[in-house]
Write a protein that holds these residues in place. Structure first.
Motif, PDB file in Angstrom:
ATOM      1  N   ASP A 169     -15.595  -6.033  25.536  1.00  0.00           N
ATOM      2  CA  ASP A 169     -14.921  -5.051  24.916  1.00  0.00           C
ATOM      3  C   ASP A 169     -14.826  -5.539  23.652  1.00  0.00           C
ATOM      4  O   ASP A 169     -14.492  -6.906  23.215  1.00  0.00           O
ATOM      5  N   VAL A 170     -14.717  -4.870  22.498  1.00  0.00           N
ATOM      6  CA  VAL A 170     -14.724  -5.115  21.312  1.00  0.00           C
ATOM      7  C   VAL A 170     -13.307  -4.459  20.245  1.00  0.00           C
ATOM      8  O   VAL A 170     -13.243  -3.460  20.406  1.00  0.00           O
ATOM      9  N   ASP A 171     -12.750  -5.379  19.834  1.00  0.00           N
ATOM     10  CA  ASP A 171     -11.648  -5.015  19.009  1.00  0.00           C
ATOM     11  C   ASP A 171     -11.530  -6.002  17.377  1.00  0.00           C
ATOM     12  O   ASP A 171     -12.292  -6.970  17.497  1.00  0.00           O
ATOM     13  N   VAL A 172     -11.114  -5.210  16.507  1.00  0.00           N
ATOM     14  CA  VAL A 172     -11.086  -5.716  15.203  1.00  0.00           C
ATOM     15  C   VAL A 172      -9.790  -5.853  14.632  1.00  0.00           C
ATOM     16  O   VAL A 172      -8.764  -4.977  15.015  1.00  0.00           O
ATOM     17  N   LEU A 173      -9.003  -7.256  14.244  1.00  0.00           N
ATOM     18  CA  LEU A 173      -7.714  -7.298  13.959  1.00  0.00           C
ATOM     19  C   LEU A 173      -7.964  -7.807  12.397  1.00  0.00           C
ATOM     20  O   LEU A 173      -8.609  -8.691  12.158  1.00  0.00           O
ATOM     21  N   GLU A 174      -6.849  -6.944  11.857  1.00  0.00           N
ATOM     22  CA  GLU A 174      -6.918  -7.674  10.202  1.00  0.00           C
ATOM     23  C   GLU A 174      -5.411  -7.747   9.767  1.00  0.00           C
ATOM     24  O   GLU A 174      -4.527  -7.117  10.561  1.00  0.00           O
ATOM     25  N   ALA A 175      -5.393  -8.915   8.886  1.00  0.00           N
ATOM     26  CA  ALA A 175      -3.792  -9.046   8.602  1.00  0.00           C
ATOM     27  C   ALA A 175      -3.922  -9.151   7.109  1.00  0.00           C
ATOM     28  O   ALA A 175      -4.857  -9.807   6.289  1.00  0.00           O
ATOM     29  N   HIS A 176      -2.941  -8.613   6.303  1.00  0.00           N
ATOM     30  CA  HIS A 176      -2.710  -8.692   4.757  1.00  0.00           C
ATOM     31  C   HIS A 176      -1.531  -8.718   4.319  1.00  0.00           C
ATOM     32  O   HIS A 176      -0.516  -8.437   5.168  1.00  0.00           O
ATOM     33  N   HIS A 177      -1.248  -9.053   3.172  1.00  0.00           N
ATOM     34  CA  HIS A 177      -0.002  -9.407   2.581  1.00  0.00           C
ATOM     35  C   HIS A 177       0.843  -8.002   2.525  1.00  0.00           C
ATOM     36  O   HIS A 177       0.608  -6.708   2.814  1.00  0.00           O
ATOM     37  N   ARG A 178       2.347  -8.065   2.526  1.00  0.00           N
ATOM     38  CA  ARG A 178       3.110  -7.021   2.517  1.00  0.00           C
ATOM     39  C   ARG A 178       2.902  -5.809   1.569  1.00  0.00           C
ATOM     40  O   ARG A 178       3.552  -4.795   1.921  1.00  0.00           O
ATOM     41  N   MET A 179       2.355  -6.221   0.552  1.00  0.00           N
ATOM     42  CA  MET A 179       2.289  -5.156  -0.537  1.00  0.00           C
ATOM     43  C   MET A 179       1.243  -4.266  -0.396  1.00  0.00           C
ATOM     44  O   MET A 179       0.883  -3.160  -1.223  1.00  0.00           O
ATOM     45  N   LYS A 180       0.166  -4.509   0.505  1.00  0.00           N
ATOM     46  CA  LYS A 180      -1.057  -3.710   0.697  1.00  0.00           C
ATOM     47  C   LYS A 180      -0.723  -2.250   1.017  1.00  0.00           C
ATOM     48  O   LYS A 180       0.169  -1.998   2.098  1.00  0.00           O
ATOM     49  N   LYS A 181      -1.435  -1.269   0.401  1.00  0.00           N
ATOM     50  CA  LYS A 181      -1.123   0.063   0.729  1.00  0.00           C
ATOM     51  C   LYS A 181      -1.632   0.904   1.682  1.00  0.00           C
ATOM     52  O   LYS A 181      -1.041   1.682   2.266  1.00  0.00           O
ATOM     53  N   ASP A 182      -2.766   0.689   2.024  1.00  0.00           N
ATOM     54  CA  ASP A 182      -3.634   1.253   3.026  1.00  0.00           C
ATOM     55  C   ASP A 182      -3.917   0.413   4.249  1.00  0.00           C
ATOM     56  O   ASP A 182      -3.761  -0.733   4.222  1.00  0.00           O
ATOM     57  N   ALA A 183      -3.901   1.024   5.474  1.00  0.00           N
ATOM     58  CA  ALA A 183      -4.185   0.599   6.586  1.00  0.00           C
ATOM     59  C   ALA A 183      -4.951   1.486   7.560  1.00  0.00           C
ATOM     60  O   ALA A 183      -4.772   2.676   7.493  1.00  0.00           O
ATOM     61  N   PRO A 184      -5.884   0.961   8.313  1.00  0.00           N
ATOM     62  CA  PRO A 184      -6.519  -0.583   8.490  1.00  0.00           C
ATOM     63  C   PRO A 184      -7.250  -0.722   7.021  1.00  0.00           C
ATOM     64  O   PRO A 184      -7.307   0.140   6.051  1.00  0.00           O
ATOM     65  N   SER A 185      -7.605  -1.985   6.703  1.00  0.00           N
ATOM     66  CA  SER A 185      -8.027  -2.452   5.362  1.00  0.00           C
ATOM     67  C   SER A 185      -9.722  -1.800   5.490  1.00  0.00           C
ATOM     68  O   SER A 185     -10.133  -1.451   6.661  1.00  0.00           O
ATOM     69  N   GLY A 186     -10.095  -1.703   4.239  1.00  0.00           N
ATOM     70  CA  GLY A 186     -11.373  -1.131   4.042  1.00  0.00           C
ATOM     71  C   GLY A 186     -12.460  -2.019   4.862  1.00  0.00           C
ATOM     72  O   GLY A 186     -13.410  -1.513   5.657  1.00  0.00           O
ATOM     73  N   THR A 187     -12.090  -3.203   5.014  1.00  0.00           N
ATOM     74  CA  THR A 187     -12.990  -4.190   5.650  1.00  0.00           C
ATOM     75  C   THR A 187     -13.319  -4.031   6.861  1.00  0.00           C
ATOM     76  O   THR A 187     -14.169  -4.110   7.581  1.00  0.00           O
ATOM     77  N   ALA A 188     -12.077  -3.730   7.648  1.00  0.00           N
ATOM     78  CA  ALA A 188     -11.649  -3.746   9.280  1.00  0.00           C
ATOM     79  C   ALA A 188     -12.713  -2.419   9.464  1.00  0.00           C
ATOM     80  O   ALA A 188     -13.367  -2.222  10.421  1.00  0.00           O
ATOM     81  N   LEU A 189     -12.481  -1.336   8.667  1.00  0.00           N
ATOM     82  CA  LEU A 189     -13.253   0.018   8.702  1.00  0.00           C
ATOM     83  C   LEU A 189     -14.593  -0.181   8.761  1.00  0.00           C
ATOM     84  O   LEU A 189     -15.323   0.263   9.465  1.00  0.00           O
ATOM     85  N   LYS A 190     -15.012  -0.752   7.944  1.00  0.00           N
ATOM     86  CA  LYS A 190     -16.592  -1.360   7.691  1.00  0.00           C
ATOM     87  C   LYS A 190     -16.884  -1.843   8.803  1.00  0.00           C
ATOM     88  O   LYS A 190     -17.802  -1.673   9.525  1.00  0.00           O
ATOM     89  N   LEU A 191     -16.368  -2.911   9.285  1.00  0.00           N
ATOM     90  CA  LEU A 191     -16.615  -3.734  10.662  1.00  0.00           C
ATOM     91  C   LEU A 191     -16.628  -2.837  11.515  1.00  0.00           C
ATOM     92  O   LEU A 191     -17.655  -2.817  12.462  1.00  0.00           O
ATOM     93  N   ALA A 192     -15.589  -2.124  11.962  1.00  0.00           N
ATOM     94  CA  ALA A 192     -15.721  -1.118  13.006  1.00  0.00           C
ATOM     95  C   ALA A 192     -16.847  -0.099  13.026  1.00  0.00           C
ATOM     96  O   ALA A 192     -17.484   0.184  14.006  1.00  0.00           O
ATOM     97  N   GLU A 193     -17.334   0.295  11.778  1.00  0.00           N
ATOM     98  CA  GLU A 193     -18.357   1.069  11.582  1.00  0.00           C
ATOM     99  C   GLU A 193     -19.594   0.649  12.005  1.00  0.00           C
ATOM    100  O   GLU A 193     -20.507   0.915  12.581  1.00  0.00           O
ATOM    101  N   VAL A 194     -19.741  -0.528  11.544  1.00  0.00           N
ATOM    102  CA  VAL A 194     -21.105  -1.383  11.659  1.00  0.00           C
ATOM    103  C   VAL A 194     -21.089  -1.855  13.153  1.00  0.00           C
ATOM    104  O   VAL A 194     -22.348  -1.568  13.896  1.00  0.00           O
TER     105      VAL A 194
END
Ligand SMILES: NC(=O)C1=CN([C@@H]2O[C@H](COP(=O)(O)OP(=O)(O)OC[C@H]3O[C@@H](n4cnc5c(N)ncnc54)[C@H](OP(=O)(O)O)[C@@H]3O)[C@@H](O)[C@H]2O)C=CC1
Ligand SMILES: O=C(O)C1=N[C@H](C(=O)O)C[C@H](O)C1
Length: 271
Positions: free
Chosen positions: A150-175
């Motif tokens: 079972d595959v999951d991606v978890l991302e954590a970023h600073h409180r000021m980040k505007k978008d979720a999930p991160s672009g990197t997490a989305l890229k990881l999920a697509e890959v």
């Protein structure tokens, strides 16, 4: 020297990029921009980025900066919306781009792709070399491990980040989805309530926000009797910035097209 324009110079990434360009041997600062109405417009770029005076003043019109500066490349870490407009202005003038902004919709990404028909654009949700190695390894792990995990991606970023999930997490999920022969419909962005057993095909993408976390991504492969975790933790924005400068050197003078960090680093594209 590669004549370089930095957009959004008072932002977290903009100020990091300005310092790295100032310190580089082969890139020179040709211009700097901020959002219309920003207090930094008209200031010296160094002052806007909390550095020393750099002798380049901040403008709120990228088109004017490009017309006046003979710029060869723009490095743009602002927002998806601003990057779409910036890409159009660069395309009209034949100036190459590195876009690190995240939060693109399929439509706004298509607009950048349209600009990339006339200029070379590197569009990368994460310009750190380390993260791009992790993305490649995640795809390889998924291919080798196959269906039993079972595959999951978890991302954590600073409180000021505007978008979720991160672009990197989305890229990881697509890959991961591509490596496992799955699609967008298998991505799950939240779990809540009586969700029942985990669908076999599901790839979960979970978000944490808080404090000053620079950026953390973990891919979990949950198996029977074992668990594999692949983690990248950024502790400074400099690696994003250094990767962006590497992309700027690579993209300057290239043929028009939409590229990513895999192209810059000479990796095979995934997906
Ligand atoms: N690819 C990568 O490796 C990384 C990507 N990012 C992404 O980069 C983007 C910026 O992140 P970060 O620096 O933390 O965010 P910040 O909010 O600190 O910086 C963004 C800056 O862009 C400015 N801006 C907004 N619109 C315009 C415009 N039209 N013209 C010029 N400047 C503009 C903002 O001004 P104002 O504050 O006045 O609105 C702000 O100063 C985000 O999308 C983030 O996800 C971040 C880190 C690494
Ligand atoms: O907004 C940030 O800070 C970051 N954004 C990028 C993303 O959305 O993936 C990359 C990095 O982790 C920092």
């Amino acid at each position: 020297m590669i004549r370089t324009v930095i957009t959004g110079v008072s932002g977290r990434m903009g100020s990091t990029l300005l310092r790295l360009v100032r310190d580089s041997k082969d890139l020179e600062l040709a211009g700097a921009t901020s959002r219309k109405g920003s207090a930094s417009v008209g200031q010296d770029a160094g002052q806007a980025a909390r550095l020393e005076t750099l002798g380049v003043s901040v403008n709120d019109d990228l088109g004017r900066v490009l017309d006046a500066s003979r710029a060869q490349v723009v490095i743009d870490f602002t927002s998806a919306e601003a990057s779409v407009a910036h890409a159009r202005q660069c395309a009209e003038r034949g100036v190459a781009m590195v876009i690190g902004s995240t939060g693109f919709t399929p439509e706004s990404r298509a607009e950048v792709a349209a600009s990339a028909r006339s200029i070379p654009v590197v569009l990368a949700p994460n310009t750190s070399v380390g993260v791009n190695v992790v993305i490649r390894m995640a795809a390889e792990l998924a291919r080798v491990l196959g269906e039993g995990y079972d595959v999951d991606v978890l991302e954590a970023h600073h409180r000021m980040k505007k978008d979720a999930p991160s672009g990197t997490a989305l890229k990881l999920a697509e890959v991961l989805a591509s490596a496992l022969g799955r699609g967008q419909e298998d991505l799950t962005f939240a779990r809540h309530g009586q969700i029942g057993a985990r669908p076999k095909q599901e790839i979960g993408v979970q978000t944490l926000r808080g404090g000053d976390v620079v950026g953390e991504h973990t891919v979990y492969f949950f198996g029977e009797g074992e668990r594999i975790e692949l983690t990248h933790r950024a502790t400074s924005r400099d690696q994003f910035g250094l990767g962006a400068l590497r992309a700027a050197r690579w993209v300057t003078g290239r043929a028009p097209g939409l590229y990513d960090m895999a192209d810059v680093l000479g990796f095979q594209r995934t997906p």
